[in-house]
Design a protein around this motif. Structure first.
Motif, PDB file in Angstrom:
ATOM      1  N   PRO A  31       0.828  -1.215   0.000  1.00 39.61           N
ATOM      2  CA  PRO A  31       0.000   0.000   0.000  1.00 39.61           C
ATOM      3  C   PRO A  31       0.860   1.262   0.000  1.00 39.61           C
ATOM      4  CG  PRO A  31      -0.683  -1.545   1.725  1.00 39.61           C
ATOM      5  CD  PRO A  31       0.641  -2.022   1.204  1.00 39.61           C
ATOM      6  N   ASN A  32       0.448   2.261  -0.770  1.00 44.18           N
ATOM      7  CA  ASN A  32       1.130   3.558  -0.779  1.00 44.18           C
ATOM      8  C   ASN A  32       0.415   4.459   0.221  1.00 44.18           C
ATOM      9  OD1 ASN A  32       2.209   6.080  -1.287  1.00 44.18           O
ATOM     10  ND2 ASN A  32       2.454   5.696  -3.475  1.00 44.18           N
ATOM     11  N   HIS A  33       0.823   4.353   1.493  1.00 44.93           N
ATOM     12  CA  HIS A  33       0.114   5.081   2.546  1.00 44.93           C
ATOM     13  C   HIS A  33       0.314   6.584   2.446  1.00 44.93           C
ATOM     14  CE1 HIS A  33      -1.218   1.474   4.468  1.00 44.93           C
ATOM     15  NE2 HIS A  33       0.008   1.031   4.653  1.00 44.93           N
ATOM     16  N   ALA A  34       1.483   7.001   1.989  1.00 44.25           N
ATOM     17  CA  ALA A  34       1.724   8.441   1.872  1.00 44.25           C
ATOM     18  C   ALA A  34       0.729   9.064   0.903  1.00 44.25           C
ATOM     19  CB  ALA A  34       3.155   8.694   1.402  1.00 44.25           C
ATOM     20  N   LEU A  35       0.546   8.416  -0.245  1.00 42.27           N
ATOM     21  CA  LEU A  35      -0.397   8.937  -1.230  1.00 42.27           C
ATOM     22  C   LEU A  35      -1.822   8.858  -0.712  1.00 42.27           C
ATOM     23  CD1 LEU A  35      -0.955  10.009  -4.058  1.00 42.27           C
ATOM     24  CD2 LEU A  35      -0.973   7.646  -4.880  1.00 42.27           C
ATOM     25  N   ALA A 210       3.521   8.830  11.294  1.00 47.23           N
ATOM     26  CA  ALA A 210       4.026   7.587  10.709  1.00 47.23           C
ATOM     27  C   ALA A 210       4.023   7.662   9.183  1.00 47.23           C
ATOM     28  CB  ALA A 210       3.183   6.400  11.180  1.00 47.23           C
ATOM     29  N   THR A 211       3.001   8.293   8.623  1.00 46.34           N
ATOM     30  CA  THR A 211       2.933   8.444   7.171  1.00 46.34           C
ATOM     31  C   THR A 211       4.069   9.326   6.668  1.00 46.34           C
ATOM     32  OG1 THR A 211       0.529   8.191   7.210  1.00 46.34           O
ATOM     33  CG2 THR A 211       1.483   9.185   5.244  1.00 46.34           C
ATOM     34  N   VAL A 236       7.568  -0.336  16.808  1.00 48.62           N
ATOM     35  CA  VAL A 236       7.113  -1.693  17.131  1.00 48.62           C
ATOM     36  C   VAL A 236       5.876  -1.632  18.026  1.00 48.62           C
ATOM     37  CG1 VAL A 236       7.705  -3.842  18.307  1.00 48.62           C
ATOM     38  CG2 VAL A 236       9.398  -2.712  16.842  1.00 48.62           C
ATOM     39  N   GLU A 237       5.913  -0.756  19.015  1.00 51.98           N
ATOM     40  CA  GLU A 237       4.755  -0.603  19.903  1.00 51.98           C
ATOM     41  C   GLU A 237       3.536  -0.112  19.121  1.00 51.98           C
ATOM     42  OE1 GLU A 237       3.417   1.882  23.935  1.00 51.98           O
ATOM     43  OE2 GLU A 237       5.479   1.975  23.203  1.00 51.98           O
ATOM     44  N   ALA A 238       3.776   0.846  18.211  1.00 54.28           N
ATOM     45  CA  ALA A 238       2.670   1.362  17.397  1.00 54.28           C
ATOM     46  C   ALA A 238       2.113   0.278  16.484  1.00 54.28           C
ATOM     47  CB  ALA A 238       3.150   2.559  16.580  1.00 54.28           C
ATOM     48  N   ALA A 239       3.008  -0.513  15.906  1.00 56.86           N
ATOM     49  CA  ALA A 239       2.569  -1.606  15.037  1.00 56.86           C
ATOM     50  C   ALA A 239       1.755  -2.626  15.829  1.00 56.86           C
ATOM     51  CB  ALA A 239       3.779  -2.273  14.388  1.00 56.86           C
ATOM     52  N   LEU A 243      -1.344   0.145  14.286  1.00 54.97           N
ATOM     53  CA  LEU A 243      -1.051   1.229  13.355  1.00 54.97           C
ATOM     54  C   LEU A 243      -0.323   0.660  12.133  1.00 54.97           C
ATOM     55  CD1 LEU A 243      -1.197   4.257  12.775  1.00 54.97           C
ATOM     56  CD2 LEU A 243       0.977   4.534  13.971  1.00 54.97           C
ATOM     57  N   GLU A 244      -1.050   0.498  11.059  1.00 50.96           N
ATOM     58  CA  GLU A 244      -0.523  -0.165   9.867  1.00 50.96           C
ATOM     59  C   GLU A 244       0.672   0.572   9.275  1.00 50.96           C
ATOM     60  OE1 GLU A 244      -2.202  -1.654   5.493  1.00 50.96           O
ATOM     61  OE2 GLU A 244      -3.564  -0.864   7.010  1.00 50.96           O
TER      62      GLU A 244
END
Length: 280
Positions: A31-35, A210-211, A236-239, A243-244
């Motif tokens: 996935p292109n999360h930034a876009l 994160a993005t 790691v904690e966020a994941a 948080l994808e």
């Protein structure tokens, strides 16, 4: 869309249906999360809007000029500037020609001054305007040259939650241009401010930070900088919390030696990965 692409691959096809170029032996979809984050912040112009009567377009142009004049005037009150910013945000969100007009008029400097004002409402609207202006590729490098990074870093540290989220999104937009990735990454405290926001921010702030980190880490030199800020345990904690985007950042950091070393030090890291694989 993702479903159709996956069906194409699952059917055994190993060429791109558009370009006819060969795909890798075991292609995977990333996935292109930034876009996606940028798209989610802006409404596209509908065909109905783009074909509106010329008289309405001319009215918008005339209106924008008056708003710009109010914004750049030293004699304008904060209330007048806020009204001008609010209306310019709406206009620039959907009209590329007005975005160019605002940039060419010198209003960027006035917007940056509003970011510096300390007034949270003015700050939020001016950041939103700068974010809209950054949609134009020609503006991305110019905004960085005008000093927007310094303002963004300051907002990431001490701004309101909404301002911090917009500031992080603005970094993502600016980082679309390769040269800006290097400039932002080398700017003092830019990456550390994003990592800090990822650690202490609310859901929206963490998602946008994160993005932005994901966008910056596509530039290899920035990966070490992100690792050196102590980001790996935080990611790691966020994941682990779902948080994808944090998973995607880790996927880039594993490409550098320092990232792999830090991941090996995180207790329970393998278990986190296993849970992510199980739960998707």
């Amino acid at each position: 869309d993702r479903v159709s692409i996956q069906q194409w691959i699952d059917s055994g096809n190993r060429t791109c249906p558009i370009t006819k170029l060969p795909l890798s032996e075991n292609p995977s979809l990333i996935p292109n999360h930034a876009l996606r984050s940028l798209i989610s912040n802006f409404a596209h112009v509908s065909p109905k809007e783009s074909s509106r009567p010329r008289t309405q377009q001319e009215h918008s142009q005339s209106q924008s000029q008056a708003l710009i004049s109010t914004l750049v005037s030293r004699s304008s009150s904060n209330a007048s500037k806020l009204e001008s910013l609010s209306r310019l945000v709406r206009l620039t969100k959907r009209d590329s020609s007005i975005r160019r007009k605002v940039t060419e008029s010198g209003a960027v400097r006035a917007a940056l001054d509003c970011v510096d004002s300390g007034n949270q409402v003015l700050q939020e609207k001016s950041l939103s305007l700068l974010l809209n202006l950054s949609l134009e590729d020609d503006n991305k490098v110019g905004l960085v040259a005008d000093g927007v990074i310094r303002r963004i870093v300051a907002v990431l540290r001490v701004g309101s939650p909404d301002c911090k989220a917009i500031a992080a999104t603005l970094l993502t937009s600016l980082a679309v241009v390769e040269v800006n990735k290097a400039t932002i990454g080398s700017y003092p405290d830019a990456i550390s401010a994003l990592v800090y926001l990822l650690r202490v921010g609310n859901d929206r702030e963490r998602k946008e930070s994160a993005t932005a980190l994901y966008a910056l880490c596509s530039f290899p030199d920035n990966r070490k900088r992100v690792v050196d800020c102590g980001s790996v345990p935080i990611l790691v904690e966020a994941a682990d919390s779902g948080l994808e985007r944090a998973v995607e950042v880790l996927g880039l950091l594993v490409k550098c030696r320092g990232g792999r070393e830090e991941m090996s030090k995180v207790s329970g890291f393998v278990e986190v990965l296993v849970n992510i694989l199980k739960n998707g």
